[in-house]
Design an enzyme around this catalytic site. Structure first.
Site, PDB file in Angstrom:
ATOM      1  N   GLY A  71       0.813  -1.212   0.000  1.00  0.00           N
ATOM      2  CA  GLY A  71       0.000   0.000   0.000  1.00  0.00           C
ATOM      3  C   GLY A  71       0.847   1.265   0.000  1.00  0.00           C
ATOM      4  O   GLY A  71       0.530   2.246  -0.676  1.00  0.00           O
ATOM      5  N   THR A  72       1.933   1.230   0.750  1.00  0.00           N
ATOM      6  CA  THR A  72       2.792   2.415   0.833  1.00  0.00           C
ATOM      7  C   THR A  72       3.359   2.763  -0.539  1.00  0.00           C
ATOM      8  O   THR A  72       3.317   3.923  -0.964  1.00  0.00           O
ATOM      9  CB  THR A  72       3.941   2.153   1.838  1.00  0.00           C
ATOM     10  N   ASN A 151      -7.938   4.231   8.430  1.00  0.00           N
ATOM     11  CA  ASN A 151      -7.456   3.047   9.137  1.00  0.00           C
ATOM     12  C   ASN A 151      -7.552   3.166  10.649  1.00  0.00           C
ATOM     13  O   ASN A 151      -7.578   2.163  11.343  1.00  0.00           O
ATOM     14  CB  ASN A 151      -6.006   2.749   8.724  1.00  0.00           C
ATOM     15  N   GLN A 179      -7.942  -0.109   3.305  1.00  0.00           N
ATOM     16  CA  GLN A 179      -8.797  -0.649   4.371  1.00  0.00           C
ATOM     17  C   GLN A 179     -10.137  -1.162   3.855  1.00  0.00           C
ATOM     18  O   GLN A 179     -10.887  -1.776   4.613  1.00  0.00           O
ATOM     19  CB  GLN A 179      -9.036   0.416   5.457  1.00  0.00           C
ATOM     20  N   ALA A 200      -2.179  -6.362   0.000  1.00  0.00           N
ATOM     21  CA  ALA A 200      -2.633  -7.744   0.207  1.00  0.00           C
ATOM     22  C   ALA A 200      -2.760  -8.113   1.685  1.00  0.00           C
ATOM     23  O   ALA A 200      -3.673  -8.828   2.070  1.00  0.00           O
ATOM     24  CB  ALA A 200      -1.671  -8.717  -0.485  1.00  0.00           C
ATOM     25  N   THR A 237      11.795  -7.685 -11.227  1.00  0.00           N
ATOM     26  CA  THR A 237      11.202  -9.020 -11.353  1.00  0.00           C
ATOM     27  C   THR A 237      10.026  -9.130 -10.394  1.00  0.00           C
ATOM     28  O   THR A 237      10.116  -8.742  -9.234  1.00  0.00           O
ATOM     29  CB  THR A 237      12.263 -10.099 -11.048  1.00  0.00           C
ATOM     30  N   CYS A 325       1.997   2.451  12.754  1.00  0.00           N
ATOM     31  CA  CYS A 325       3.154   3.246  12.377  1.00  0.00           C
ATOM     32  C   CYS A 325       3.494   4.285  13.429  1.00  0.00           C
ATOM     33  O   CYS A 325       4.632   4.673  13.581  1.00  0.00           O
ATOM     34  CB  CYS A 325       2.906   3.954  11.053  1.00  0.00           C
TER      35      CYS A 325
HETATM   36  C1  LIG Z   1      -1.712  -0.422   5.984  1.00  0.00           C
HETATM   37  C2  LIG Z   1      -2.069   0.801   5.212  1.00  0.00           C
HETATM   38  C3  LIG Z   1      -1.195   1.330   4.249  1.00  0.00           C
HETATM   39  C4  LIG Z   1       0.174   0.758   4.003  1.00  0.00           C
HETATM   40  O1  LIG Z   1       0.141  -0.467   3.353  1.00  0.00           O
HETATM   41  P1  LIG Z   1       1.450  -1.405   3.394  1.00  0.00           P
HETATM   42  O2  LIG Z   1       1.127  -2.514   2.469  1.00  0.00           O
HETATM   43  O3  LIG Z   1       1.581  -1.849   4.825  1.00  0.00           O
HETATM   44  O4  LIG Z   1       2.586  -0.586   2.942  1.00  0.00           O
HETATM   45  C5  LIG Z   1      -1.608   2.428   3.532  1.00  0.00           C
HETATM   46  N1  LIG Z   1      -2.807   2.975   3.746  1.00  0.00           N
HETATM   47  C6  LIG Z   1      -3.668   2.508   4.665  1.00  0.00           C
HETATM   48  C7  LIG Z   1      -4.989   3.156   4.839  1.00  0.00           C
HETATM   49  C8  LIG Z   1      -3.329   1.410   5.438  1.00  0.00           C
HETATM   50  O5  LIG Z   1      -4.177   0.955   6.353  1.00  0.00           O
END
Ligand SMILES: *Cc1c(COP(=O)(O)O)cnc(C)c1O
Length: 393
Positions: A71-72, A151, A179, A200, A237, A325
């Site tokens: 997600g990041t 989140n 989320q 994921a 990759t 975090c």
């Molecule tokens: C967990 C989260 C992320 C980060 O995702 P990662 O796969 O852990 O890098 C970004 N945005 C929200 C809203 C999240 O809850």
């Protein structure tokens, strides 16, 4: 003592079927999807199938899915990618005060490069006013980024309405849907988004893999340069086992997502109602109904969230003070402050996030132990609490 895990918003356990699906891609099917021989072709076929599963869960086309490391990275790729695709120095981005750090820090980084950034406020229940978005758009605006659901406090934003506003103005629209994907219905067309982030490990898949949805025609510069993978949008990759696991998780979500959301909503409401009944000077943070099915975020006057967490941990209950975090830092949550909570209340907050293996007995257990913990801590509190409380505000 069986541990009660109530921190699914931080990460979910990997579903056993997902683990099974991933296994061959660490061993016999280890090939590089770009290779011509059969090992590679097997990996390639499964990456294609996973892409189709992920796309189908959000109503996208396969070629609109770019796999990332999570997600990041998806947030970074969306925000920086849109800005880097315009080489105008005067670009402007609109976002909100309650975004994940991956969004906020990307915006801060760009701001230091001379990009203008508007950070919109939210109301007391953590909801963005679409009219504020409309008013903030200028001729320089290139991107609006508003998360689908928060989140920490679980509030679900009026994304479709904001999407219409962005589209009318001809501005790209990104949403962090980490989320929501797999948990509540997400359709990129209904939401009117051009870019959407997924991860994921928030939907029973593995950590270290996610995706960015990129609507066809959206101008985006890649963040990672190198080989031509992901149609030149993300070099490197492919994380084949991770992508296969992500695909399996989205497949499972199609079947299990809706009934789970219904089951969790009931457990959530039982927990919220039970805590409000049993603990004085407690309040629910976030919106009462426009809310993730699995999110409970409460503040308790005159106690420290960190102390509550430690005492819950001794009872075998895993919860959180907000985002994983920022725990460990003394700064109160930027989200709770944006909702207008005092520093004191923001420090006295707890998040329970429920999931697939949360049972009624887990909720009962929290309701059994937390009121006593709060009472004991308030009795010792230097914050001036009156044990027993003085009634609800
Ligand atoms: C967990 C989260 C992320 C980060 O995702 P990662 O796969 O852990 O890098 C970004 N945005 C929200 C809203 C999240 O809850």
């Amino acid at each position: 003592m069986k541990r009660k895990y109530l921190d699914y918003a931080a990460t979910t356990p990997t579903h056993p079927d997902v683990v099974t699906a991933m296994m061959p891609f660490f061993s016999e099917a280890f090939g590089n999807p770009s290779s011509i021989y059969s090992y590679g072709q097997e990996a390639r076929t499964e990456v294609i199938a996973a892409r189709a599963s992920v796309a189908s869960l959000i109503g996208a086309q396969e070629e609109e899915i770019v796999f990332t490391s999570g997600g990041t990275e998806a947030d970074n790729a969306a925000i920086k990618g849109v800005v880097f695709a315009r080489d105008r120095g005067s670009s402007h981005i609109i976002t909100t005060a309650i975004e994940h750090h991956a969004v906020l820090e990307s915006c801060t980084f760009l701001q230091r490069q001379g990009i203008k950034v508007t950070v919109l406020p939210v109301d007391g229940q953590g909801i963005v006013n679409p009219d504020d978005v409309r008013k903030a758009i200028t001729p320089d605006t290139v991107l609006v980024s508003v998360m689908h659901a928060n989140n920490e406090v679980g509030s679900i934003q009026p994304i479709a309405e904001i999407g219409r506003i962005a589209r009318e103005a001809g501005v790209s629209f990104h949403t962090d849907a980490v989320q929501t994907v797999g948990h509540v219905p997400v359709s990129v067309d209904e939401l009117g988004v051009d870019l959407l982030s997924m991860s994921a490990h928030k939907l029973y898949g593995p950590k270290g893999v996610g995706a960015l949805y990129v609507r066809r025609g959206t101008k985006l510069s890649p963040l990672i340069h190198g080989g031509g993978q992901e149609r030149n949008r993300r070099a490197g990759t492919e994380n084949v086992p991770g992508i296969v696991g992500f695909g399996k998780a989205t497949e499972l979500a199609v079947v299990e997502g809706a009934p789970e959301a219904e089951r969790l909503t009931q457990l959530r409401n039982t927990l919220i109602g039970g805590l409000l009944d049993r603990i004085s000077d407690a309040r629910l943070n976030g919106h009462p109904t426009s809310r993730l099915p699995n999110n409970v975020n409460m503040s308790f006057d005159f106690v420290e969230g960190e102390s509550l967490l430690l005492h819950l941990d001794m009872e075998g209950i895993c919860a959180s003070t907000g985002s994983a975090c920022s725990s460990g830092s003394l700064e109160p949550s930027h989200v709770l402050l944006a909702l207008g909570l005092s520093h004191q209340l923001a420090h006295g907050s707890l998040r329970f996030s429920l999931g697939k293996w949360t049972m009624h007995e887990d909720i009962d257990r929290v309701l059994e132990v937390l009121p006593g913990i709060v009472t004991r801590l308030r009795a010792m509190s230097p914050l001036g609490g009156t044990p027993g409380g003085s009634g609800n505000e």
